[in-house]
Write an enzyme that holds these catalytic residues in place. Structure first.
Site, mmCIF file in Angstrom:
data_model
loop_
_atom_site.group_PDB
_atom_site.id
_atom_site.type_symbol
_atom_site.label_atom_id
_atom_site.label_comp_id
_atom_site.label_asym_id
_atom_site.label_seq_id
_atom_site.Cartn_x
_atom_site.Cartn_y
_atom_site.Cartn_z
ATOM 1 N N GLU A 127 0.422 6.099 12.384
ATOM 2 C CA GLU A 127 -0.957 5.681 12.616
ATOM 3 C C GLU A 127 -1.049 4.221 13.079
ATOM 4 O O GLU A 127 -1.773 3.896 14.010
ATOM 5 C CB GLU A 127 -1.738 5.859 11.293
ATOM 6 C CG GLU A 127 -3.131 5.273 11.252
ATOM 7 C CD GLU A 127 -4.169 6.132 11.961
ATOM 8 O OE1 GLU A 127 -3.842 7.268 12.311
ATOM 9 O OE2 GLU A 127 -5.289 5.635 12.167
ATOM 10 N N ASP A 128 -0.289 3.344 12.421
ATOM 11 C CA ASP A 128 -0.506 1.909 12.610
ATOM 12 C C ASP A 128 0.561 1.195 13.438
ATOM 13 O O ASP A 128 0.401 0.021 13.752
ATOM 14 C CB ASP A 128 -0.573 1.190 11.250
ATOM 15 C CG ASP A 128 -1.795 1.609 10.446
ATOM 16 O OD1 ASP A 128 -2.721 2.172 11.052
ATOM 17 O OD2 ASP A 128 -1.799 1.388 9.233
ATOM 18 N N HIS A 166 3.423 7.164 5.374
ATOM 19 C CA HIS A 166 2.195 7.850 5.793
ATOM 20 C C HIS A 166 1.370 7.080 6.826
ATOM 21 O O HIS A 166 0.638 7.690 7.609
ATOM 22 C CB HIS A 166 1.334 8.248 4.581
ATOM 23 C CG HIS A 166 0.501 7.153 3.996
ATOM 24 N ND1 HIS A 166 0.963 6.317 3.010
ATOM 25 C CD2 HIS A 166 -0.777 6.744 4.257
ATOM 26 C CE1 HIS A 166 0.016 5.445 2.688
ATOM 27 N NE2 HIS A 166 -1.061 5.682 3.427
ATOM 28 N N ASP A 167 1.459 5.736 6.849
ATOM 29 C CA ASP A 167 0.677 4.979 7.824
ATOM 30 C C ASP A 167 1.509 4.482 9.008
ATOM 31 O O ASP A 167 0.977 3.788 9.888
ATOM 32 C CB ASP A 167 0.002 3.776 7.148
ATOM 33 C CG ASP A 167 -1.270 4.188 6.402
ATOM 34 O OD1 ASP A 167 -1.882 5.208 6.799
ATOM 35 O OD2 ASP A 167 -1.640 3.504 5.433
ATOM 36 N N HIS A 174 0.815 -1.227 0.000
ATOM 37 C CA HIS A 174 0.000 0.000 0.000
ATOM 38 C C HIS A 174 0.845 1.273 0.000
ATOM 39 O O HIS A 174 0.695 2.107 -0.915
ATOM 40 C CB HIS A 174 -0.998 -0.041 1.162
ATOM 41 C CG HIS A 174 -1.714 1.256 1.406
ATOM 42 N ND1 HIS A 174 -2.564 1.823 0.479
ATOM 43 C CD2 HIS A 174 -1.692 2.113 2.463
ATOM 44 C CE1 HIS A 174 -3.032 2.963 0.977
ATOM 45 N NE2 HIS A 174 -2.517 3.161 2.174
#
Ligand code: MN
Length: 739
Positions: A91-92, A87-88, A62
């Protein structure tokens, strides 16, 4: 497809995708850039190593895909690619913003932070509240608009890979995409991304509709290719002779835009006439680029008739998104409208990918400052929510200021008509007889009434019927002098003919009553019916508004000597009719209406001045005796008007046989083949009834419809609805007063 790769195959695939990312990016990478991207990739790979996507694929697919969209489709720089890969991560995974800042510096950390905040902001239920919050968020973040661009790339990849999601999530995410992301991409000039977001959005929100249109597009592809080929054949020689290096291709309207148009204009797939555009893309030099565009334009318009109101020059004045292109709509092969877009390959790339593509053609330092310029432009455009209104006005101003409109015959001939011209004006501009027999028109393939107002670019096909003939109502909506004169002449002819028939009918009817038609009798009848001339009388008999009961009334009163005496007394000597009066001889004043609303009220003629129909008159409201009508030059007029101004009513003579009123009939019935044709046939056979609108919709074997007609009186309407009721399949027909 189920995902099943061995660890070895998987690692190979990851490496392959990563290498791909570096290959075709717009920005040229220095060694330092490459190192930085590699570092980001390694950290993302490590951070997401235990995560899988819903499809079963490793999660790292992704961020690589998002980074690729950022690099290839949007054309952003190394900082953005690094941020996209990461980018994630915050967040993750266990990484924090501080970690990112320490590893990649302040810029990347700020962008990743912005992206993380956006993903937290999706809890609101209400879509418009959410959209507004989202916009605010964008504005607070817009000190680096790369956040927004990467977010759009993120959303695009999520939409591309949504098949494995549960259906309710698909619908929710798609709605949000259509509501927020697609318009945002549009605003930023990311045409390809916007189109893909919209199509995917439709695919998940309305799968049947999406598949249906997709099928139809697939079916019509070959036909479309043949069309483009026949178009190309015609201009190829001229383009080659000018030494152009070019190619011509079709640009299909997206599935989503087709759907949008079907909804907004209420048309079927087949009825959309601009399903594709033809694009001519040519190679050129910066110096000759603009000149070449106009040269190609002139070759195209030498071979095909252009619609002058549909010329769009975004080369001299590019859109705020950076879009440059020259558009013209022409009448192509088979008499079909087709938009032709003329642009250089540089313009084409900007049009599809956005402004960043522009800088592919510049050197390194120009490229960097150019990207900054573009990001600043985006920032301005986001800060000013009204800025897209400017593009809107640009699109339409040509149409707004035009006093003339240009419309086309089915064969592609151009007709210039004044603004507000109707289908009927168009019919008369073709030929008087076409106007006379005009019953309706197909405007851009849709059936419309003859009073339909035309707009520039409309393709108009007139439907005629030998049963149709002009009526006075037509004068209400035609705007051209030509149509007006022709209609008036036809009406006079028509009325003379009816009067001739009427004279014969009257002779016959009177014979039955043992009276022979003499000049004296005619004069008596004219007076009795308060008419002006014998022609008026004959016309009324011919058109059926004076029939046996009225004639018997005349006979009865004629035999009454008192009435006879009275009639003689008020009989006036005929005036010398002037030429103008003769011209208006068909105006048979037989009714009086009062006030601005032209109401019919009870009244009496005042004995002091004995007004007769046609005199200039006014009404005076008396205390005990209702409305009395006086001539304007009555000896008492001045004193009444000065002392009792509030009791004066304006009054006007009208010809009741020319008054038309509109009526709507509602029909229910069983759907059967040809019913609509039968209904229209009945209407067109009924003299004096004009169809103004027909709206029938069928559903599961039953249909419901409304017909709007104009008639002169109730008995005409009754006759009409009686004959429709007799048709097989009609259940009920009733008059309604509102749609
Ligand atoms: Mn993501």
């Amino acid at each position: 497809m189920a995902y099943n790769l061995t660890i070895e195959q998987e690692n190979k695939e990851i490496t392959k995708r990563y290498k791909d990312l570096l290959k075709g990016a717009y920005q040229a990478f220095t060694n330092a850039d490459k190192k930085e991207i590699r570092k980001a990739f390694d950290i993302a790979l490590e951070a997401h190593k235990n995560q899988r996507r819903k499809t079963g694929e490793p999660y790292i697919f992704h961020p690589i895909a998002v980074a690729k969209i950022v690099a290839y489709e949007i054309g952003l720089d190394t900082t953005s690619i690094v941020a996209a890969l990461l980018h994630d991560v915050v967040e993750d995974t266990d990484y924090t913003i501080e970690d990112i800042e320490r590893l990649f510096g302040e810029n990347v950390a700020r962008i990743v932070n912005g992206l993380t905040k956006i993903s937290h902001l999706k809890k609101e239920q209400n879509a418009s509240v959410q959209a507004e919050n989202f916009r605010k968020m964008l504005l607070t973040l817009n000190d680096d608009v790369r956040v927004i661009l990467i977010k759009i790339a993120d959303r695009l990849h999520n939409m591309q890979t949504m098949d494995a999601m549960p259906q309710d999530k698909q619908v929710k995410i798609s709605s949000e995409t259509l509501y927020i992301y697609a318009p945002l991409a549009h605003r930023l000039g990311l045409y390809n991304i916007k189109t893909e977001l919209e199509n995917l959005g439709l695919k998940y929100t309305e799968p049947e509709v999406y598949n249906d249109i997709l099928d139809k597009i697939t079916q019509s592809t070959e036909e479309q290719n043949i069309y483009i080929e026949s178009f190309s054949d015609i201009i190829r020689e001229s383009l080659n002779a000018e030494g152009f290096d070019y190619f011509i291709k079709g640009r299909r309207k997206s599935i989503y835009s087709i759907r949008k148009k079907m909804l907004s204009q209420g048309v079927t797939y087949e009825e959309i006439y601009d399903k594709f555009a033809i694009r001519i893309i040519y190679k050129s030099t910066p110096k000759k680029e603009k000149f070449d565009a106009w040269k190609i334009y002139s070759i195209v318009t030498d071979n095909f008739i252009p619609n002058p109101s549909r010329l769009r020059d975004w080369i001299s004045q590019p859109k705020s998104t950076g879009y440059e292109s020259l558009h013209i709509t022409v009448m192509g092969p088979q008499g079909k409208w087709v938009e032709v877009q003329i642009r250089s390959d540089r313009m084409n790339e900007i049009a599809e990918k956005g402004y960043a593509a522009h800088y592919k053609y510049k050197n390194n330092s120009e490229r960097e400052s150019g990207l900054d310029d573009w990001l600043n432009k985006i920032k301005e455009s986001l800060e000013n929510p009204d800025s897209n209104a400017i593009d809107f006005v640009e699109d339409f101003k040509l149409n707004l200021y035009a006093k003339e409109i240009f419309v086309f015959t089915p064969g592609g001939d151009l007709k210039a008509l004044p603004k507000n011209a109707t289908a009927l004006d168009f019919a008369f501009s073709i030929h008087t007889q076409v106007g006379m027999n005009c019953r309706g028109a197909k405007i851009n393939g849709k059936l419309k009434p003859i009073s339909h107002v035309l707009y520039s670019g409309d393709q108009v096909e007139i439907i005629t019927s030998s049963n149709q003939k002009p009526n006075i109502g037509w004068l209400d909506f035609v705007v051209t002098a030509r149509a007006r004169t022709r209609i008036k002449n036809a009406l006079k002819e028509d009325q003379k003919k009816i009067a001739e028939e009427g004279k014969e009918i009257l002779t016959r009817k009177l014979r039955h009553l043992k009276i022979s038609l003499s000049e004296n009798i005619v004069n008596e009848l004219v007076n009795f019916f308060k008419l002006r001339t014998s022609l008026d009388l004959f016309y009324r008999v011919g058109s059926g508004s004076i029939e046996n009961p009225q004639l018997k009334e005349f006979i009865a009163q004629r035999n009454n000597s008192f009435v006879n005496f009275f009639r003689k007394k008020i009989k006036r000597t005929p005036k010398n009719t002037t030429a103008a009066e003769k011209d208006e001889l068909i105006d048979n004043y037989d009714s009086l209406v009062f006030g601005k609303e032209e109401e019919r009220l009870d009244f009496k003629m005042s004995p002091c001045c004995n007004p007769i129909p046609g005199d200039k008159v006014f009404g005076f409201v008396t205390i005990n005796d209702g409305i009395k009508v006086h001539k304007k030059d009555c000896p008492n007029a001045i004193s009444m008007q000065s002392n009792y101004a509030y009791r004066i009513l304006t009054a006007k003579w009208i010809d009741s046989t020319k008054q038309e009123f509109k009526a709507i009939l509602k029909i229910h019935g069983v759907d059967n083949v040809g019913l609509v044709n039968k209904i229209t046939e009945i209407i067109s056979k009924n003299m004096n009834v004009n169809i103004q609108g027909l709206n029938i919709s069928g559903n599961d074997g039953v249909f419901e419809g409304s017909i709007t007609v104009s008639v002169q009186n109730k008995s005409q309407l009754q006759k009409l609805s009686d004959s429709i009721k007799k048709l097989e399949g009609i259940d009920s027909i009733e008059r309604i007063y509102k749609h």
